[in-house]
Each structure stands twice: as C-alpha cells, then as structure tokens.
Design a protein around this motif. Sequence first.
Motif, short mmCIF file in Angstrom:
data_model
loop_
_atom_site.label_atom_id
_atom_site.label_comp_id
_atom_site.label_asym_id
_atom_site.label_seq_id
_atom_site.Cartn_x
_atom_site.Cartn_y
_atom_site.Cartn_z
N ARG A 151 0.87 -1.18 0.00
CA ARG A 151 0.00 0.00 0.00
C ARG A 151 0.91 1.23 0.00
NH1 ARG A 151 -4.79 -1.78 -1.43
NH2 ARG A 151 -5.65 0.18 -0.67
N LEU A 152 0.98 1.90 -1.13
CA LEU A 152 1.89 3.02 -1.32
C LEU A 152 1.12 4.33 -1.51
CD1 LEU A 152 4.21 1.15 -3.82
CD2 LEU A 152 4.84 1.79 -1.49
N SER A 153 1.76 5.42 -1.15
CA SER A 153 1.13 6.72 -1.32
C SER A 153 1.41 7.34 -2.68
CB SER A 153 1.61 7.68 -0.23
OG SER A 153 3.02 7.87 -0.31
N GLN A 169 1.44 8.24 -6.57
CA GLN A 169 0.56 8.17 -7.72
C GLN A 169 1.18 8.94 -8.88
OE1 GLN A 169 -3.22 9.77 -6.51
NE2 GLN A 169 -2.60 11.89 -6.83
N ASN A 209 -2.95 5.57 -8.46
CA ASN A 209 -2.10 5.14 -7.36
C ASN A 209 -1.33 3.88 -7.77
OD1 ASN A 209 -1.53 3.48 -4.73
ND2 ASN A 209 -1.97 5.54 -4.02
N THR A 213 -0.36 1.40 -6.15
CA THR A 213 -0.91 0.17 -5.56
C THR A 213 -1.87 -0.52 -6.51
OG1 THR A 213 -0.67 1.03 -3.32
CG2 THR A 213 -2.24 -0.78 -3.63
N TYR A 270 1.06 -1.90 4.32
CA TYR A 270 1.30 -0.46 4.24
C TYR A 270 2.81 -0.21 4.26
CZ TYR A 270 1.83 4.41 5.58
OH TYR A 270 2.23 5.73 5.61
N GLU A 274 6.39 6.02 2.89
CA GLU A 274 7.10 6.59 1.74
C GLU A 274 8.61 6.55 1.93
OE1 GLU A 274 7.29 10.95 -0.40
OE2 GLU A 274 5.30 10.15 0.13
N THR A 333 5.66 12.31 -8.60
CA THR A 333 4.47 11.61 -8.10
C THR A 333 3.44 12.56 -7.52
OG1 THR A 333 5.45 11.26 -5.90
CG2 THR A 333 5.81 9.54 -7.57
N LYS A 334 3.85 13.73 -7.15
CA LYS A 334 2.90 14.70 -6.59
C LYS A 334 2.50 15.75 -7.64
CE LYS A 334 4.39 14.19 -1.78
NZ LYS A 334 5.24 13.02 -2.01
#
Length: 320
Positions: free
Chosen positions: A198-200, A202, A236, A238, A257, A260, A278-279
């Motif tokens: 589960r990664l943040s 995207q 995302n 994930t 989880y 980062e 990614t942001k």
Amino acid sequence: MKYLLLGLGFVSTHVAEYLSKFGEVKVTYKSLNPVKRIYAEDVLKGKAEVVKLDPLQDKEKLKEEISSSDVIVNFIGEIQGSEESLRVANMEIPKLIAQTVGETQSNEGKKKILIHFSGLLGKTGNNVKPEEPHLQGINPSTPFEKTKYEGEKEVYQISQKYDFPLVILRPTLVYGRYSAHIQFITMYNFAKKGIIPRLSFQFNTISAYYIAEMIKNLSDFKGRKYFYATECSPVNVTRFFELMAKGLGINRQIHLYVPEFLAKLVLPSYIKSLLKYTKSTYDCTESKNLVNNLTFDENEVIKNAIFLRRLEKEKSLIPT
C-alpha cells in the motif's frame, strides 16, 4: 502511409501493432535480447517488418529508410546508464535522426513528419502545461533529464532550420500488455506472491496503445508542437499490484502499508529520481484531442501480468 519506428521496445511494439492496421510499418533494432526477440518474431510477425539498424553505424541505411517513409518516429533512448551512454541515446542519436530527416526532405522536396518520443517531464506541480517558448523555465538536474533536454533542444532547432513537421511527445508513466520494464517486473514479482504494497505514490499514466492512436492521428500534422502524452487522472501505484494479482488469479493477498521513506530506501536510484513527479499532474488537453477514450485501461495491466508470466515460463524475464 509508411511508418518508420526507430527502436524496438515495448512502447514501439504496441505502436507498430496498432499502426499495422492503417499502413506499412517498419521497426528497427540494434540488437535482440530474449524479450525483443519475442516482440520481433511473435508479437509483430505478419504485422510489421523488423530490420537491424544501428543509426550511428549505418548512416546510409538510416537515410534510405527515412527516404522511403512518410512518418518517422524515434523511440531510441535510455532511462539509466552511464552519462556517456545516456548522452548518445538521448541526444546524439535523436540529433542524427532529425538531421537526416531534414537533409532527406531538402533533397526530395517532400515534407516528412518526425515524431520524437522524449520522456522529459520538465516541471512539477498541478496541471503542468507545456512551456512557451520551448524549454523555457525547465532546469534539468539528473543525467537523464539533462540528456533528454538536450535531445529535445537539438531536434526542435533542426526542425526549424529545415522546416519539417515535428511533434515531441512527453509521455508520463507508460504501461501496456507487452511491458518488460524493471518497474513492472518488480510489481509482477510481488503480485505473484500475493503481496500488495500500500503506497502513497501516484502518477499520471498513459497506455502505449493511446500513444499509438496519437501517432496515427498526427501522421498528417504540418506544424511543430510538443505536449504531455497523458491520461487526465493520476493512478495510485498500488492499483498496478492489485491488477497484476488479478491477472495471475491470486485471490489470497497480503496488503502491506509501506511508508514513503521506506519505499524510497529500496527503490533503484533511477526510479528514486522520478519520485518528484508523483505529486504532480500534467495537462491532458492535447491528449484528449487525439484519443477518443482517454481513461486508465486496467485490462492492459492485467494482460501485462499474463505476458510477464509467459516470459518467466520461457526463462526470458529480463528488464528491457
């Protein structure tokens, strides 16, 4: 329409397969590893002509191939390697191709379009739009970015000098059923074990087939432009793991989880350098004008897992 695709990789394989429905397609390669051999001898069999050509060593042959084509698409480039290898692949070869297109056009008096597959994202932020004028405000920091920047600069200036049509495509994260890039192999290796991080993170993404549709629709373009080849909504990371597990029929999954900072510790250096994007999101206006249904295609990721499983069974699962 006669298409010349320079460079045999997973993106050009999708593009060649798609364009074969609309014209004659020729794809060049410098050498064949096991994955590229499958592209050439299986995926593209009966659809495209695959020929050996090293632009730096076979300049006359390059000239002949460009001369006999209407649309030239340069896919040659590297993501990682020494500074010298990045410079050659991302700057010297694109420069040579553009120069050859220009000289061939001058000799024949017939305009040809060059489509340059760049990979330079340049800026970060929300809904980043292409800069005006070209490359203004872009400050590359890594060897990859610097060589992609120089490659774009050379190609653009040569197109102005010889006045031939040019499109520079800047793709975001490209995915597709035939991908064997290291990041997708890594996802596959986790997914086949049922491990779903589960990664943040995207990214803006783009299907390789959407790129093919863009190129087809740009074949008669007469001007000069550059834009981000991207779908409109970020995905995302994930979700890729989940879809690969689905493609492999893995029902029992362990969702973990991953903070980062921890993910950054284990990622390869060249992927770490891309995390700043990614942001960010990128303007999809031009892409929407070229592609009818510009949405994330989950089925392509599912099929990618099946393709990677095939490569593993055939002992050909290597990063390409």
